[in-house]
Design an enzyme around this catalytic site. Structure first.
Site, PDB file in Angstrom:
ATOM      1  N   GLU A  42       0.832  -1.201   0.000  1.00 48.57           N
ATOM      2  CA  GLU A  42       0.000   0.000   0.000  1.00 48.57           C
ATOM      3  C   GLU A  42       0.872   1.259   0.000  1.00 48.57           C
ATOM      4  O   GLU A  42       0.613   2.215  -0.733  1.00 48.57           O
ATOM      5  CB  GLU A  42      -0.927  -0.001   1.234  1.00 48.57           C
ATOM      6  CG  GLU A  42      -1.914   1.162   1.254  1.00 48.57           C
ATOM      7  CD  GLU A  42      -2.776   1.197   2.531  1.00 48.57           C
ATOM      8  OE1 GLU A  42      -2.635   0.291   3.381  1.00 48.57           O
ATOM      9  OE2 GLU A  42      -3.584   2.144   2.650  1.00 48.57           O
ATOM     10  N   CYS A  55      -2.460  -0.513  13.086  1.00 45.92           N
ATOM     11  CA  CYS A  55      -2.594  -1.758  13.871  1.00 45.92           C
ATOM     12  C   CYS A  55      -3.055  -1.532  15.283  1.00 45.92           C
ATOM     13  O   CYS A  55      -3.357  -2.476  15.996  1.00 45.92           O
ATOM     14  CB  CYS A  55      -1.305  -2.558  13.939  1.00 45.92           C
ATOM     15  SG  CYS A  55      -0.016  -2.006  12.912  1.00 45.92           S
ATOM     16  N   SER A  90      -3.533   3.815   6.929  1.00 46.67           N
ATOM     17  CA  SER A  90      -3.479   2.626   6.088  1.00 46.67           C
ATOM     18  C   SER A  90      -4.820   1.930   6.211  1.00 46.67           C
ATOM     19  O   SER A  90      -5.423   1.897   7.284  1.00 46.67           O
ATOM     20  CB  SER A  90      -2.365   1.702   6.575  1.00 46.67           C
ATOM     21  OG  SER A  90      -2.585   0.401   6.092  1.00 46.67           O
ATOM     22  N   GLU A 123     -11.904  -3.388  19.116  1.00 44.86           N
ATOM     23  CA  GLU A 123     -11.670  -3.598  17.683  1.00 44.86           C
ATOM     24  C   GLU A 123     -12.452  -4.809  17.156  1.00 44.86           C
ATOM     25  O   GLU A 123     -13.097  -4.735  16.109  1.00 44.86           O
ATOM     26  CB  GLU A 123     -10.180  -3.805  17.431  1.00 44.86           C
ATOM     27  CG  GLU A 123      -9.830  -4.080  15.973  1.00 44.86           C
ATOM     28  CD  GLU A 123      -8.339  -4.298  15.772  1.00 44.86           C
ATOM     29  OE1 GLU A 123      -7.758  -5.161  16.454  1.00 44.86           O
ATOM     30  OE2 GLU A 123      -7.749  -3.598  14.941  1.00 44.86           O
TER      31      GLU A 123
END
Ligand code: SF4
Ligand code: SF4
Ligand code: SF4
Ligand code: FES
Ligand code: FES
Lengths: 158, 573
Positions: B281, B298, B318, B360
């Protein structure tokens, strides 16, 4: 409502933390209470997190966080009224309305505010509902007063 | 160095040091409750008092400056009595809930009461009934167990730059609350768990998923698998009284097998996978004029932080899911098939050094047809509880390896556990992707070791890339302000929510002791130095997964399973 807060804020360009209390006071004066939206706006203006503003505002008794009810009950907790049992009076009202001082009932009809001497010590203990004074109260008497307002509302409603 | 006296002996101190810090260096322990080592002292709790032997006065050692000529007695009868009284006062309105408390046997308050010989309730204060707030998927707050030390407030504000919590009310009605006493899930709390690390009592804990995991383990219709994050194997040892920085990967895996997990996978594998996706990416963004700088994605508390405080920065993130979610996706949507299992029969657990991972796993963006890829997240602390619950003696186990195919990892993936690790792993692979050659020296020292901002400039083929690493959300604000203003000098930024990275995550062994964190860090670097496979792009299991299932990095299936989207959350207070 936001625009009212925004108007207040325009009077404090570039202000910092030290202006928090006067701003809160003005906002409460124009809005009648400190709303979540107002806190968000004030926070952005001053660069102060909402939790801090709330922390400061709850430190002082003067701020409320819900709009006033249709009937706003001010309970005097000044010295004279205290001596004559205003703590009981407050408790009876709180119990009758199932809300605490500083809160507003769910139907938006009643709110309670605790105030210092309202200058009617001769009538102690005193409450004042929308500008109407009730003096020399007892627990039973105050419950009747609350009931009379409730009945008045019920009559209107029907 | 100058000298003062403690308990009759000379001890040395540096200019500007507090008595407490001089005592600590001299090996003399004085208890603290409100003190946070890396922040200025507040002197709120007074548990740290010592007696000034000249005046007989009690002084708070955490905030009192050391001075030549000062002589203190740390455990005089007077000091001990004062401490005991303070604890008794704190207990005056404290619930007698130790037996049922998450902190039983690990609670600072309980420990002090024991050490100081509190044996009866001498003082009784009025108790105010308060609700437990379990609205957040990650953090539980039990205000009745709060001793108002203020550590959570300062951690949240001064270290994390979030300020979800503050003192509110006054006098006996003082409490810790969010704005408008809203529940945590409606506040700006990003679920990082640093307040949990700071809290001396059971007032702040993770929201436990142990019961769900136990139920799944008992359910014959379920195949229960677990993955463990890179930071876990070098942290778990401390929960069992082993030295900080011990790597107990093999023993932990053996324990998990014994408990009944059908497969034990290593999240470092999917860290390698993340690097393949993320480096691809980055190269695409750099070459194709995409949004730069690109910022790593992350750390889920960082994601919520961006969504809440920097919504305009979201296009810089990202789109890669975190390693937890990538592994969760390939376990359910690939591995289950290879085992002839029904996707839905797989119960996927992850062990994480993090509380925000719980948040998450439940994000709506992570659901596939309404179902999560990760069913339950356990923190390092919960993992230790699980192992204890099964009465497993780690010392009696033979180490075993993780299960394939998601057991193979490069040490680059393992470095994800430390701040700077994702950057280092990404640089190793980006260098290879762009130049076709390996980096000469794989250690990217400029991004190692530390919490504040670190930066490096790389020349990859004809490209010059500026990269930055920062951990601790409070420290990230400056970098983000630049990005928001369009003035960031960087191409690639790594942000980890917790100071030092996952090794100091909010789900780790409690406490704010940074010495232990340094040992965990050293352990990760030692693993990397000793490894033969040190770059993500040489992980054969990852290559195999692309060959058999995913296609190519950044390809169609990758986008469907391994990438995600974000949401602005401007309605939070
Ligand atoms: S917080 Fe500590 S003292 Fe309080 S109930 Fe829990 S273990 Fe006991
Ligand atoms: S979890 Fe993090 S963001 Fe939430 S209250 Fe605690 S320190 Fe603040
Ligand atoms: S919640 Fe914990 S850290 Fe926060 S003030 Fe209470 S006891 Fe201290
Ligand atoms: S004290 Fe109540 S009216 Fe003066
Ligand atoms: S630790 Fe020193 S006053 Fe709290």
């Amino acid at each position: 409502m936001n625009t009212m807060t925004e108007q207040v804020l325009t009077r404090y360009p570039g202000a910092g933390r030290d202006k928090l209390i006067p701003i809160l006071q003005e906002v409460q004066e124009t809005d009648g209470y400190i709303s979540k939206e107002a806190v968000a706006l004030i926070g952005r203006h001053l660069g102060v997190p909402a939790s801090k503003i709330y922390g400061v505002a709850t430190f002082y008794n003067q701020f409320r966080f819900t709009p006033k009810g249709k009937y706003h009950i001010m309970v005097c907790r000044g010295t004279a009224c205290h001596v004559k049992g205003s703590a009981d009076i407050l408790e009876r009202i709180e119990r009758a309305l199932k809300i605490k001082a500083g809160e507003t009932s769910r139907d938006g009809l009643f709110s309670i505010e605790v105030v210092a001497c309202i200058g009617a010590c001769g009538l102690a203990p005193v409450i004042c509902v929308n500008g109407e004074y009730h003096g020399k109260l007892t627990g039973d008497a105050v419950e009747k007063i609350v009931k009379s307002y409730q009945e008045r509302e019920a009559a209107h409603g029907n | 160095m100058e000298q003062m006296r403690a308990n009759g002996s000379a001890i040395s101190f540096e200019q500007g040091e507090t008595v407490l810090s001089a005592l600590k260096r001299a090996g003399i322990r004085v208890p603290t409750l409100c003190h946070i080592e890396c922040l200025p002292p507040v002197g709120a709790c007074r548990i740290c008092v010592v007696e000034d032997t000249a005046t007989g006065q009690l002084i708070p050692s955490c905030s009192f400056p050391a001075a030549p000529g000062l002589s203190v007695a740390t455990h005089s009868v007077k000091a001990l009595r004062a401490r005991k009284t303070i604890v008794e006062l704190l207990l005056a309105n404290h619930p007698d809930d130790c037996l049922y408390c998450d902190r039983n046997l690990t609670c600072d308050l309980q420990k002090l009461a024991e050490e100081l010989g509190v044996r009866q309730r001498r003082i009784t204060g009025e108790r105010i009934a308060q609700f437990v707030d379990n609205s957040s998927p990650a953090i539980m707050r039990d205000p009745e167990k709060c001793i108002l030390c203020g550590k959570c407030v300062r951690t949240c504000e001064e270290i994390q730059g979030v300020s979800a919590l503050d003192f509110s009310g006054r006098g006996s009605k003082s409490r810790i609350s969010t704005a408008f006493d809203r529940s945590l899930n409606l506040s700006t709390c990003v679920a990082c768990g640093q307040c949990v690390m700071a809290c001396p009592t059971g007032a702040l804990t993770e929201r436990s998923s142990l019961r769900e995991v136990l139920n799944a383990l008992q359910d014959p219709k379920k195949t229960v698998v677990i993955q463990h994050a890179p930071a876990i194997s070098v942290s778990l040892a401390e929960e069992f009284g082993l030295p900080a920085g011990s790597d107990i990967m093999g023993l932990m895996t053996a324990a998990l097998k014994k408990i009944g997990f059908t497969a034990v996978f290593d999240t470092s594998f999917s860290a390698d996978l993340t690097i393949m996706e993320e480096a691809t990416e980055l190269v695409e963004r750099v070459k194709g004029g995409g949004v730069l700088p690109m910022i790593t994605s992350c750390s889920p508390a960082w994601i919520k932080f961006a969504e809440t405080f920097y919504p305009t920065v979201l296009p810089h993130l990202s789109t890669c899911k975190s390693p937890q979610q990538m592994l969760g996706a390939v376990i359910r949507h690939y591995w289950a098939d290879t085992q002839g299992l029904d996707k839905k029969a797989v119960y996927s657990v992850s062990a994480m050094p993090c509380t925000a991972k719980k948040f998450e796993a439940e994000r709506e963006e992570m659901l596939v047809k309404g179902a999560p890829d990760i069913d339950a997240v356990l923190t390092t602390r919960e993992l230790a509880k699980l192992i204890r619950m099964y009465s497993i003696d780690l010392g009696k186990l033979e180490p075993v390896a993780c299960d394939l195919p998601f057991g193979e990892r490069s040490s680059a993936g393992k470095l994800f556990g430390a701040s700077g690790g994702v950057m280092e792993a990404a640089i190793r692979t980006a260098h290879y992707l762009i130049t076709g050659r390996e980096l000469e020296n794989l250690v990217v020292a400029a991004v190692r070791d530390g919490e504040g901002l670190r930066e490096t400039t790389l020349t990859l083929g004809g490209l010059t890339l500026k990269a930055a690493v920062v951990s601790g959300l409070g420290s990230a604000r400056k970098v983000l302000d630049e990005v928001a203003a369009g003035k960031s000098p960087y191409h690639f930024i790594e942000i980890m929510s917790c100071p030092g990275g996952c090794i100091n995550g909010g789900g780790q062994p409690r406490g704010l002791d940074r010495d232990n964190v340094k040992k965990r860090l050293a352990a990760l670097y030692a693993i990397d130095a000793a490894a033969t496979l040190r770059v993500s792009h040489k992980n054969r299991a990852v290559a195999d997964l692309y060959g058999k299932f995913l296609g190519k990095p950044g390809g169609h299936l990758s986008h469907e399973l391994l990438h995600t989207t974000y949401q602005a959350r401007t309605d939070l207070l």
